[in-house]
Scaffold this motif. Structure first.
Motif, PDB file in Angstrom:
ATOM      1  N   GLY A  82       0.823  -1.201   0.000  1.00 54.17           N
ATOM      2  CA  GLY A  82       0.000   0.000   0.000  1.00 54.17           C
ATOM      3  C   GLY A  82       0.854   1.246   0.000  1.00 54.17           C
ATOM      4  N   LEU A  83       0.402   2.244  -0.734  1.00 54.07           N
ATOM      5  CA  LEU A  83       1.101   3.518  -0.824  1.00 54.07           C
ATOM      6  C   LEU A  83       0.131   4.642  -0.505  1.00 54.07           C
ATOM      7  N   LEU A  84       0.655   5.714   0.054  1.00 51.36           N
ATOM      8  CA  LEU A  84      -0.091   6.964   0.185  1.00 51.36           C
ATOM      9  C   LEU A  84       0.495   7.934  -0.824  1.00 51.36           C
ATOM     10  N   ALA A  85      -0.355   8.702  -1.461  1.00 53.30           N
ATOM     11  CA  ALA A  85       0.133   9.660  -2.440  1.00 53.30           C
ATOM     12  C   ALA A  85      -0.600  10.985  -2.300  1.00 53.30           C
ATOM     13  N   THR A  86       0.160  12.055  -2.374  1.00 51.95           N
ATOM     14  CA  THR A  86      -0.438  13.364  -2.581  1.00 51.95           C
ATOM     15  C   THR A  86      -0.265  13.637  -4.064  1.00 51.95           C
ATOM     16  N   TRP A  87      -1.230  14.304  -4.671  1.00 51.54           N
ATOM     17  CA  TRP A  87      -1.146  14.571  -6.106  1.00 51.54           C
ATOM     18  C   TRP A  87      -1.602  15.974  -6.423  1.00 51.54           C
ATOM     19  N   ARG A  88      -1.115  16.447  -7.562  1.00 54.74           N
ATOM     20  CA  ARG A  88      -1.503  17.772  -8.071  1.00 54.74           C
ATOM     21  C   ARG A  88      -1.470  17.692  -9.590  1.00 54.74           C
ATOM     22  N   ASP A  89      -2.563  18.120 -10.219  1.00 57.78           N
ATOM     23  CA  ASP A  89      -2.592  18.079 -11.675  1.00 57.78           C
ATOM     24  C   ASP A  89      -2.358  19.472 -12.269  1.00 57.78           C
ATOM     25  N   GLY A  90      -2.347  19.549 -13.579  1.00 59.13           N
ATOM     26  CA  GLY A  90      -2.078  20.798 -14.276  1.00 59.13           C
ATOM     27  C   GLY A  90      -3.170  21.846 -14.128  1.00 59.13           C
ATOM     28  N   ARG A  91      -4.341  21.458 -13.640  1.00 59.18           N
ATOM     29  CA  ARG A  91      -5.446  22.396 -13.432  1.00 59.18           C
ATOM     30  C   ARG A  91      -5.483  22.947 -12.011  1.00 59.18           C
ATOM     31  N   GLY A  92      -4.492  22.582 -11.206  1.00 65.70           N
ATOM     32  CA  GLY A  92      -4.435  23.069  -9.833  1.00 65.70           C
ATOM     33  C   GLY A  92      -5.194  22.215  -8.831  1.00 65.70           C
ATOM     34  N   ARG A  93      -5.844  21.136  -9.307  1.00 62.73           N
ATOM     35  CA  ARG A  93      -6.526  20.234  -8.383  1.00 62.73           C
ATOM     36  C   ARG A  93      -5.483  19.411  -7.646  1.00 62.73           C
TER      37      ARG A  93
ATOM     38  N   GLY B 193      -9.555   8.468 -10.369  1.00 63.19           N
ATOM     39  CA  GLY B 193      -8.927   8.530 -11.688  1.00 63.19           C
ATOM     40  C   GLY B 193      -8.090   9.778 -11.842  1.00 63.19           C
ATOM     41  N   ILE B 194      -6.912   9.764 -11.289  1.00 58.80           N
ATOM     42  CA  ILE B 194      -6.029  10.926 -11.328  1.00 58.80           C
ATOM     43  C   ILE B 194      -5.613  11.205 -12.780  1.00 58.80           C
ATOM     44  N   THR B 195      -5.628  12.456 -13.167  1.00 55.99           N
ATOM     45  CA  THR B 195      -5.355  12.895 -14.533  1.00 55.99           C
ATOM     46  C   THR B 195      -3.950  12.517 -14.999  1.00 55.99           C
ATOM     47  N   ILE B 196      -3.848  12.079 -16.261  1.00 59.14           N
ATOM     48  CA  ILE B 196      -2.533  11.817 -16.855  1.00 59.14           C
ATOM     49  C   ILE B 196      -1.734  13.117 -16.814  1.00 59.14           C
ATOM     50  N   GLY B 197      -0.486  13.019 -16.402  1.00 62.83           N
ATOM     51  CA  GLY B 197       0.380  14.190 -16.267  1.00 62.83           C
ATOM     52  C   GLY B 197       0.443  14.722 -14.842  1.00 62.83           C
ATOM     53  N   ALA B 198      -0.474  14.273 -13.981  1.00 60.43           N
ATOM     54  CA  ALA B 198      -0.455  14.722 -12.584  1.00 60.43           C
ATOM     55  C   ALA B 198       0.823  14.237 -11.901  1.00 60.43           C
ATOM     56  N   ARG B 199       1.322  15.044 -10.995  1.00 60.58           N
ATOM     57  CA  ARG B 199       2.533  14.710 -10.235  1.00 60.58           C
ATOM     58  C   ARG B 199       2.141  14.203  -8.856  1.00 60.58           C
ATOM     59  N   LEU B 200       2.796  13.118  -8.440  1.00 63.69           N
ATOM     60  CA  LEU B 200       2.500  12.495  -7.154  1.00 63.69           C
ATOM     61  C   LEU B 200       3.743  12.453  -6.283  1.00 63.69           C
ATOM     62  N   THR B 201       3.536  12.521  -4.980  1.00 68.87           N
ATOM     63  CA  THR B 201       4.565  12.216  -3.996  1.00 68.87           C
ATOM     64  C   THR B 201       4.085  10.965  -3.279  1.00 68.87           C
TER      65      THR B 201
END
Length: 127
Positions: free
Chosen positions: A48-59, A82-90
């Motif tokens: 299991g992983l935890l992820a914070t994410w941010r997409d190009g639209r600021g979400r 369904g996180i957007t393609i191109g979104a960055r995750l930690t």
């Protein structure tokens, strides 16, 4: 693949393995996504992983992911969102503090009640 790229890929696979809660990586797997263009073999994995994410639209958001497979430089995961393609995750292990790293969503498809995501790993970092 250059020697530097090979070294980075090995570190990323090491990072993915370190994040797994049940270190169960088996042999090559045929269940990878059908749009698979990778040269590297995918290995099944669980954890299991935890992820914070941010997409190009600021979400942005926080999501729990389940690890499905690992390859040189990437991860296959399932997600309730369904996180957007191109979104960055930690990313970090869901069960304990430790190594963390970053990734970018490069593939996504609907799978059952959730989503199957393909992640390209960036850099691994120590906690």
């Amino acid at each position: 693949m250059t020697q530097m790229q090979t070294s980075q890929a090995r570190r990323m696979v090491g990072f993915a393995r370190a994040m797994q809660s049940s270190a169960s990586i088996a042999g090559p797997w045929e269940g990878s996504m059908k749009l698979d263009r990778r040269r590297a073999v995918r290995m099944p994995a669980t954890g299991g992983l935890l992820a914070t994410w941010r997409d190009g639209r600021g979400r942005m958001g926080l999501v729990s992911l389940d690890l499905v497979d690992v390859s040189d430089g990437g991860l296959g995961v399932t997600s309730p969102r369904g996180i957007t393609i191109g979104a960055r995750l930690t990313l970090r292990d869901r069960t304990e503090a430790g190594a963390w790293g970053d990734a970018v969503v490069v593939r996504r498809r609907r799978e059952g009640q959730g989503w199957r995501l393909g992640l390209r790993l960036g850099s691994a970092r120590a906690a």
